[in-house]
Scaffold this motif. Sequence first.
Motif, PDB file in Angstrom:
ATOM      1  N   LEU A   2      77.885  28.577  -3.851  1.00 12.93           N
ATOM      2  CA  LEU A   2      76.559  28.854  -3.134  1.00 12.93           C
ATOM      3  C   LEU A   2      76.527  30.051  -2.999  1.00 12.93           C
ATOM      4  CD1 LEU A   2      76.690  25.725  -0.763  1.00 12.93           C
ATOM      5  CD2 LEU A   2      75.177  25.859  -2.783  1.00 12.93           C
ATOM      6  N   ASN A   3      75.770  31.037  -3.785  1.00 15.06           N
ATOM      7  CA  ASN A   3      75.810  32.278  -3.650  1.00 15.06           C
ATOM      8  C   ASN A   3      74.969  32.916  -2.793  1.00 15.06           C
ATOM      9  OD1 ASN A   3      77.446  32.837  -5.665  1.00 15.06           O
ATOM     10  ND2 ASN A   3      75.822  32.655  -7.402  1.00 15.06           N
ATOM     11  N   ASN A   4      73.760  31.941  -2.362  1.00 12.31           N
ATOM     12  CA  ASN A   4      73.167  32.313  -1.151  1.00 12.31           C
ATOM     13  C   ASN A   4      73.792  32.502   0.097  1.00 12.31           C
ATOM     14  OD1 ASN A   4      73.199  29.297  -1.110  1.00 12.31           O
ATOM     15  ND2 ASN A   4      71.447  29.349   0.092  1.00 12.31           N
ATOM     16  N   LEU A   5      74.915  32.018   0.274  1.00  8.55           N
ATOM     17  CA  LEU A   5      75.662  31.925   1.597  1.00  8.55           C
ATOM     18  C   LEU A   5      76.830  32.751   1.423  1.00  8.55           C
ATOM     19  CD1 LEU A   5      75.983  28.129   2.231  1.00  8.55           C
ATOM     20  CD2 LEU A   5      74.051  29.929   2.936  1.00  8.55           C
ATOM     21  N   LYS A   6      76.941  33.703   0.301  1.00  8.37           N
ATOM     22  CA  LYS A   6      78.310  34.558   0.278  1.00  8.37           C
ATOM     23  C   LYS A   6      78.473  35.643   1.276  1.00  8.37           C
ATOM     24  CE  LYS A   6      76.200  37.991  -2.752  1.00  8.37           C
ATOM     25  NZ  LYS A   6      75.593  37.924  -3.890  1.00  8.37           N
ATOM     26  N   ASP A   7      77.338  35.996   1.968  1.00  3.07           N
ATOM     27  CA  ASP A   7      77.292  37.128   3.102  1.00  3.07           C
ATOM     28  C   ASP A   7      77.460  36.163   4.455  1.00  3.07           C
ATOM     29  OD1 ASP A   7      77.231  39.021   1.234  1.00  3.07           O
ATOM     30  OD2 ASP A   7      74.854  39.109   1.349  1.00  3.07           O
ATOM     31  N   TYR A   8      77.492  35.052   4.476  1.00  3.47           N
ATOM     32  CA  TYR A   8      77.563  34.244   6.006  1.00  3.47           C
ATOM     33  C   TYR A   8      78.919  33.557   6.147  1.00  3.47           C
ATOM     34  CZ  TYR A   8      72.582  34.397   6.091  1.00  3.47           C
ATOM     35  OH  TYR A   8      71.083  34.953   6.250  1.00  3.47           O
ATOM     36  N   GLN A   9      79.319  33.599   7.444  1.00  2.00           N
ATOM     37  CA  GLN A   9      80.284  32.897   7.892  1.00  2.00           C
ATOM     38  C   GLN A   9      80.025  31.262   8.169  1.00  2.00           C
ATOM     39  OE1 GLN A   9      83.818  33.471   8.200  1.00  2.00           O
ATOM     40  NE2 GLN A   9      83.763  31.502   8.624  1.00  2.00           N
ATOM     41  N   LEU A  10      80.651  30.457   7.548  1.00  3.93           N
ATOM     42  CA  LEU A  10      80.530  29.309   7.914  1.00  3.93           C
ATOM     43  C   LEU A  10      81.427  28.535   8.956  1.00  3.93           C
ATOM     44  CD1 LEU A  10      79.606  27.641   4.305  1.00  3.93           C
ATOM     45  CD2 LEU A  10      77.966  28.149   6.065  1.00  3.93           C
ATOM     46  N   ILE A  11      80.837  27.842   9.776  1.00  7.94           N
ATOM     47  CA  ILE A  11      81.580  27.223  10.771  1.00  7.94           C
ATOM     48  C   ILE A  11      81.448  25.768  10.809  1.00  7.94           C
ATOM     49  CG2 ILE A  11      82.014  27.269  13.411  1.00  7.94           C
ATOM     50  CD1 ILE A  11      80.609  29.919  13.743  1.00  7.94           C
ATOM     51  N   LEU A  12      82.475  25.203  10.734  1.00  6.63           N
ATOM     52  CA  LEU A  12      82.347  23.453  10.741  1.00  6.63           C
ATOM     53  C   LEU A  12      82.742  23.219  12.115  1.00  6.63           C
ATOM     54  CD1 LEU A  12      81.938  20.923   9.387  1.00  6.63           C
ATOM     55  CD2 LEU A  12      84.428  20.906   8.696  1.00  6.63           C
ATOM     56  N   ALA A  13      82.059  22.607  12.990  1.00  2.16           N
ATOM     57  CA  ALA A  13      82.307  22.165  14.269  1.00  2.16           C
ATOM     58  C   ALA A  13      82.620  20.663  14.289  1.00  2.16           C
ATOM     59  CB  ALA A  13      81.150  22.506  15.204  1.00  2.16           C
ATOM     60  N   SER A  14      83.953  20.592  13.645  1.00  4.45           N
ATOM     61  CA  SER A  14      84.502  19.087  13.756  1.00  4.45           C
ATOM     62  C   SER A  14      85.773  19.095  13.632  1.00  4.45           C
ATOM     63  CB  SER A  14      83.765  18.329  12.084  1.00  4.45           C
ATOM     64  OG  SER A  14      84.644  17.119  12.279  1.00  4.45           O
ATOM     65  N   GLN A  15      86.377  18.087  14.186  1.00  2.00           N
ATOM     66  CA  GLN A  15      87.790  17.793  14.148  1.00  2.00           C
ATOM     67  C   GLN A  15      88.074  16.995  13.246  1.00  2.00           C
ATOM     68  OE1 GLN A  15      89.018  16.538  18.202  1.00  2.00           O
ATOM     69  NE2 GLN A  15      88.691  18.678  19.100  1.00  2.00           N
ATOM     70  N   LYS A  35      83.686  22.493  20.228  1.00  2.00           N
ATOM     71  CA  LYS A  35      83.310  22.562  21.497  1.00  2.00           C
ATOM     72  C   LYS A  35      83.221  21.175  22.197  1.00  2.00           C
ATOM     73  CE  LYS A  35      80.692  26.836  21.600  1.00  2.00           C
ATOM     74  NZ  LYS A  35      81.486  27.690  22.593  1.00  2.00           N
ATOM     75  N   GLU A  36      83.549  20.887  23.663  1.00  2.00           N
ATOM     76  CA  GLU A  36      83.414  19.802  24.188  1.00  2.00           C
ATOM     77  C   GLU A  36      81.844  19.494  24.430  1.00  2.00           C
ATOM     78  OE1 GLU A  36      85.699  17.121  24.799  1.00  2.00           O
ATOM     79  OE2 GLU A  36      86.971  18.177  23.633  1.00  2.00           O
ATOM     80  N   VAL A  37      81.299  18.388  24.135  1.00  2.00           N
ATOM     81  CA  VAL A  37      80.209  17.994  24.062  1.00  2.00           C
ATOM     82  C   VAL A  37      79.983  16.468  24.627  1.00  2.00           C
ATOM     83  CG1 VAL A  37      77.628  17.587  23.372  1.00  2.00           C
ATOM     84  CG2 VAL A  37      79.139  19.684  22.473  1.00  2.00           C
ATOM     85  N   ASP A  38      79.397  16.268  25.728  1.00  2.00           N
ATOM     86  CA  ASP A  38      79.018  14.746  25.968  1.00  2.00           C
ATOM     87  C   ASP A  38      78.393  14.167  25.203  1.00  2.00           C
ATOM     88  OD1 ASP A  38      80.529  14.832  28.287  1.00  2.00           O
ATOM     89  OD2 ASP A  38      79.101  15.468  29.815  1.00  2.00           O
ATOM     90  N   GLU A  39      78.605  13.291  24.490  1.00  2.00           N
ATOM     91  CA  GLU A  39      77.936  12.598  23.169  1.00  2.00           C
ATOM     92  C   GLU A  39      77.116  11.555  23.938  1.00  2.00           C
ATOM     93  OE1 GLU A  39      80.123  11.946  19.500  1.00  2.00           O
ATOM     94  OE2 GLU A  39      81.520  13.672  20.070  1.00  2.00           O
ATOM     95  N   ILE A  40      76.184  11.541  24.425  1.00  2.00           N
ATOM     96  CA  ILE A  40      75.525  10.728  25.270  1.00  2.00           C
ATOM     97  C   ILE A  40      74.083  10.934  24.724  1.00  2.00           C
ATOM     98  CG2 ILE A  40      74.261   9.817  27.380  1.00  2.00           C
ATOM     99  CD1 ILE A  40      76.823  11.359  28.819  1.00  2.00           C
TER     100      ILE A  40
END
Length: 192
Positions: A2-15, A35-40
Amino acid sequence: MLNNLKDYQLILASQSPRRHQMLKELGLNFTIKTKEVDEIYPKDLEADQIPIYLSELKAAAFEAELGEKEIVITADTIVCIDDWILGKPAGRAEAIKMLKALSNRSHQVISGVCILSKTKKVSFATTTQVHFKDLSDEEINYYIENYQPYDKAGAYGIQEWIGFIGIDGIEGSYFNVVGLPIQRLYQELSIF
């Protein structure tokens, strides 16, 4: 890729180790941050809106601190049978109840994803129909004792023993049932 993202830092917010593995298999460099989030969620949401709402809620926890060249990816998966939304089981009794309800029936697995940067947000949901054969009490007990599926919506993982012996058909994305509609995510990232 994905060359369009080469300058970006990807963060996966999942355990989820399954989500980590799928994103890694795409060949993307990313960091994991949660991050802790109340999944309501509001009780009047349609089933296909619930995982979108929850993934957007998880992404919103990062919004204030995202840098100009950072993109956070969040996801949430639910299982829906009739009007019952199955999240992660609270314990053994609830896991048994869920698997008995899914036995010899079709249900939907719905995953919502949110991709968020400082300037853009894309959210979507993907639905897969899954059908279980008639599961015996012995099979359900064996699975729960040996795999302890308490971190999985609907109390099962398609990629585990119960998926091997119990799922006799799916319509839609297999990877969506694992927990991340990876093909759709790739498609959305390629135009992000």
